[in-house]
Design a protein around this motif. Structure first.
Motif, PDB file in Angstrom:
ATOM      1  N   SER A   8       0.850  -1.183   0.000  1.00 27.22           N
ATOM      2  CA  SER A   8       0.000   0.000   0.000  1.00 27.22           C
ATOM      3  C   SER A   8       0.889   1.238   0.000  1.00 27.22           C
ATOM      4  O   SER A   8       2.087   1.152   0.295  1.00 27.22           O
ATOM      5  N   GLY A   9       0.290   2.371  -0.342  1.00 27.20           N
ATOM      6  CA  GLY A   9       1.006   3.626  -0.249  1.00 27.20           C
ATOM      7  C   GLY A   9       1.544   4.182  -1.542  1.00 27.20           C
ATOM      8  O   GLY A   9       2.149   5.261  -1.554  1.00 27.20           O
ATOM      9  N   GLY A  10       1.351   3.469  -2.635  1.00 27.25           N
ATOM     10  CA  GLY A  10       1.805   4.010  -3.904  1.00 27.25           C
ATOM     11  C   GLY A  10       0.934   5.179  -4.346  1.00 27.25           C
ATOM     12  O   GLY A  10      -0.068   5.499  -3.718  1.00 27.25           O
ATOM     13  N   GLY A  11       1.341   5.809  -5.448  1.00 24.07           N
ATOM     14  CA  GLY A  11       0.554   6.921  -5.946  1.00 24.07           C
ATOM     15  C   GLY A  11       1.352   7.797  -6.875  1.00 24.07           C
ATOM     16  O   GLY A  11       2.416   7.404  -7.371  1.00 24.07           O
ATOM     17  N   LEU A  12       0.825   8.987  -7.094  1.00 29.47           N
ATOM     18  CA  LEU A  12       1.440   9.970  -7.983  1.00 29.47           C
ATOM     19  C   LEU A  12       2.091  11.063  -7.147  1.00 29.47           C
ATOM     20  O   LEU A  12       1.467  11.605  -6.223  1.00 29.47           O
ATOM     21  N   VAL A  13       3.332  11.368  -7.457  1.00 33.16           N
ATOM     22  CA  VAL A  13       4.059  12.399  -6.718  1.00 33.16           C
ATOM     23  C   VAL A  13       4.915  13.180  -7.698  1.00 33.16           C
ATOM     24  O   VAL A  13       5.349  12.651  -8.733  1.00 33.16           O
ATOM     25  N   GLN A  14       5.165  14.435  -7.377  1.00 33.99           N
ATOM     26  CA  GLN A  14       6.002  15.253  -8.232  1.00 33.99           C
ATOM     27  C   GLN A  14       7.476  14.937  -7.998  1.00 33.99           C
ATOM     28  O   GLN A  14       7.872  14.486  -6.910  1.00 33.99           O
ATOM     29  N   SER A  15       8.264  15.218  -9.000  1.00 35.46           N
ATOM     30  CA  SER A  15       9.714  15.038  -8.885  1.00 35.46           C
ATOM     31  C   SER A  15      10.240  15.819  -7.692  1.00 35.46           C
ATOM     32  O   SER A  15       9.864  16.977  -7.477  1.00 35.46           O
ATOM     33  N   GLY A  16      11.097  15.164  -6.904  1.00 35.53           N
ATOM     34  CA  GLY A  16      11.620  15.769  -5.699  1.00 35.53           C
ATOM     35  C   GLY A  16      10.812  15.472  -4.459  1.00 35.53           C
ATOM     36  O   GLY A  16      11.259  15.762  -3.333  1.00 35.53           O
ATOM     37  N   GLY A  17       9.655  14.902  -4.635  1.00 38.73           N
ATOM     38  CA  GLY A  17       8.775  14.596  -3.515  1.00 38.73           C
ATOM     39  C   GLY A  17       9.126  13.292  -2.826  1.00 38.73           C
ATOM     40  O   GLY A  17      10.098  12.623  -3.178  1.00 38.73           O
ATOM     41  N   SER A  18       8.312  12.952  -1.829  1.00 43.33           N
ATOM     42  CA  SER A  18       8.532  11.755  -1.032  1.00 43.33           C
ATOM     43  C   SER A  18       7.278  10.900  -0.999  1.00 43.33           C
ATOM     44  O   SER A  18       6.160  11.404  -1.155  1.00 43.33           O
ATOM     45  N   LEU A  19       7.504   9.623  -0.761  1.00 39.97           N
ATOM     46  CA  LEU A  19       6.404   8.666  -0.663  1.00 39.97           C
ATOM     47  C   LEU A  19       6.902   7.517   0.211  1.00 39.97           C
ATOM     48  O   LEU A  19       8.088   7.156   0.161  1.00 39.97           O
ATOM     49  N   ARG A  20       6.006   6.938   0.980  1.00 34.75           N
ATOM     50  CA  ARG A  20       6.347   5.729   1.721  1.00 34.75           C
ATOM     51  C   ARG A  20       5.380   4.627   1.335  1.00 34.75           C
ATOM     52  O   ARG A  20       4.166   4.787   1.436  1.00 34.75           O
ATOM     53  N   VAL A  21       5.941   3.531   0.892  1.00 32.15           N
ATOM     54  CA  VAL A  21       5.127   2.358   0.593  1.00 32.15           C
ATOM     55  C   VAL A  21       5.325   1.340   1.714  1.00 32.15           C
ATOM     56  O   VAL A  21       6.408   1.255   2.303  1.00 32.15           O
ATOM     57  N   SER A  22       4.246   0.617   1.996  1.00 31.19           N
ATOM     58  CA  SER A  22       4.256  -0.370   3.069  1.00 31.19           C
ATOM     59  C   SER A  22       3.854  -1.732   2.522  1.00 31.19           C
ATOM     60  O   SER A  22       3.155  -1.821   1.507  1.00 31.19           O
ATOM     61  N   CYS A  23       4.280  -2.757   3.211  1.00 30.78           N
ATOM     62  CA  CYS A  23       3.916  -4.114   2.846  1.00 30.78           C
ATOM     63  C   CYS A  23       3.626  -4.877   4.133  1.00 30.78           C
ATOM     64  O   CYS A  23       4.514  -5.013   4.980  1.00 30.78           O
ATOM     65  N   THR A  24       2.407  -5.341   4.260  1.00 32.23           N
ATOM     66  CA  THR A  24       2.000  -6.067   5.456  1.00 32.23           C
ATOM     67  C   THR A  24       1.802  -7.540   5.126  1.00 32.23           C
ATOM     68  O   THR A  24       1.174  -7.878   4.117  1.00 32.23           O
ATOM     69  N   ALA A  25       2.351  -8.375   5.982  1.00 29.43           N
ATOM     70  CA  ALA A  25       2.293  -9.819   5.763  1.00 29.43           C
ATOM     71  C   ALA A  25       1.287 -10.476   6.686  1.00 29.43           C
ATOM     72  O   ALA A  25       1.089 -10.040   7.827  1.00 29.43           O
ATOM     73  N   SER A  26       0.673 -11.539   6.194  1.00 28.95           N
ATOM     74  CA  SER A  26      -0.225 -12.326   7.032  1.00 28.95           C
ATOM     75  C   SER A  26       0.591 -13.315   7.846  1.00 28.95           C
ATOM     76  O   SER A  26       1.763 -13.573   7.557  1.00 28.95           O
ATOM     77  N   GLY A  27      -0.008 -13.872   8.871  1.00 31.06           N
ATOM     78  CA  GLY A  27       0.623 -14.932   9.625  1.00 31.06           C
ATOM     79  C   GLY A  27       1.437 -14.447  10.800  1.00 31.06           C
ATOM     80  O   GLY A  27       1.540 -13.255  11.077  1.00 31.06           O
ATOM     81  N   ARG A  28       2.039 -15.433  11.495  1.00 25.37           N
ATOM     82  CA  ARG A  28       2.743 -15.137  12.748  1.00 25.37           C
ATOM     83  C   ARG A  28       4.251 -15.315  12.637  1.00 25.37           C
ATOM     84  O   ARG A  28       4.951 -15.243  13.638  1.00 25.37           O
ATOM     85  N   THR A  29       4.730 -15.563  11.411  1.00 26.89           N
ATOM     86  CA  THR A  29       6.148 -15.903  11.262  1.00 26.89           C
ATOM     87  C   THR A  29       6.916 -14.848  10.495  1.00 26.89           C
ATOM     88  O   THR A  29       7.948 -15.134   9.907  1.00 26.89           O
TER      89      THR A  29
END
Length: 127
Positions: free
Chosen positions: A7-28
């Motif tokens: 999650s967290g993708g999108g459109l941003v202007q040059s020089g900008g910032s973005l944070r993408v995240s990845c969440t996993a299922s399970g307990r391991t």
């Protein structure tokens, strides 16, 4: 079986910032080394960053070094990619991937090493 959701993708202007995240299922989650890859149209999938199970070892590709930072929170089953000073050439679909390993200090840069992949999130940087 591990399911990864970016999650967290999108459109941003040059020089900008973005944070993408990845969440996993399970307990391991803490038994998996994680990686962020990207693939632009007509190009091969490349590793931009990788991190060991405990987070103590990280890798960043030369093309993103100093701009992108990978981190993880094992309590939240989540790995992050903070992207700063974005450039149009960073435009791609970004994927997270998981590799189960007993090694606590290793990260992995090659796609075949990874066992599970997310569906990807689009990052577009406009000039």
């Amino acid at each position: 079986q591990v399911q990864l959701v970016e999650s967290g993708g999108g459109l941003v202007q040059s020089g900008g910032s973005l944070r993408v995240s990845c969440t996993a299922s399970g307990r391991t989650f803490s038994t998996y080394a994680m990686g962020w890859f990207r693939q632009a149209p007509g190009k091969e999938r490349e590793c931009v960053a990788a991190i060991s199970r405990g987070g103590g070892s990280t890798y960043a590709a030369d093309s993103v070094k100093g701009r992108f930072t990978i981190s993880r929170d094992n309590a939240k089953n989540t790995v992050y990619l903070q992207m700063n000073s974005l450039k149009p050439e960073d435009t791609a679909v970004y994927y997270c991937a998981a590799h189960r390993t007993v090694s606590t200090g290793s990260y992995y840069r090659q796609p075949p090493a990874y066992d599970y992949w997310g569906q990807g999130t689009q990052v577009t940087v406009s000039s």
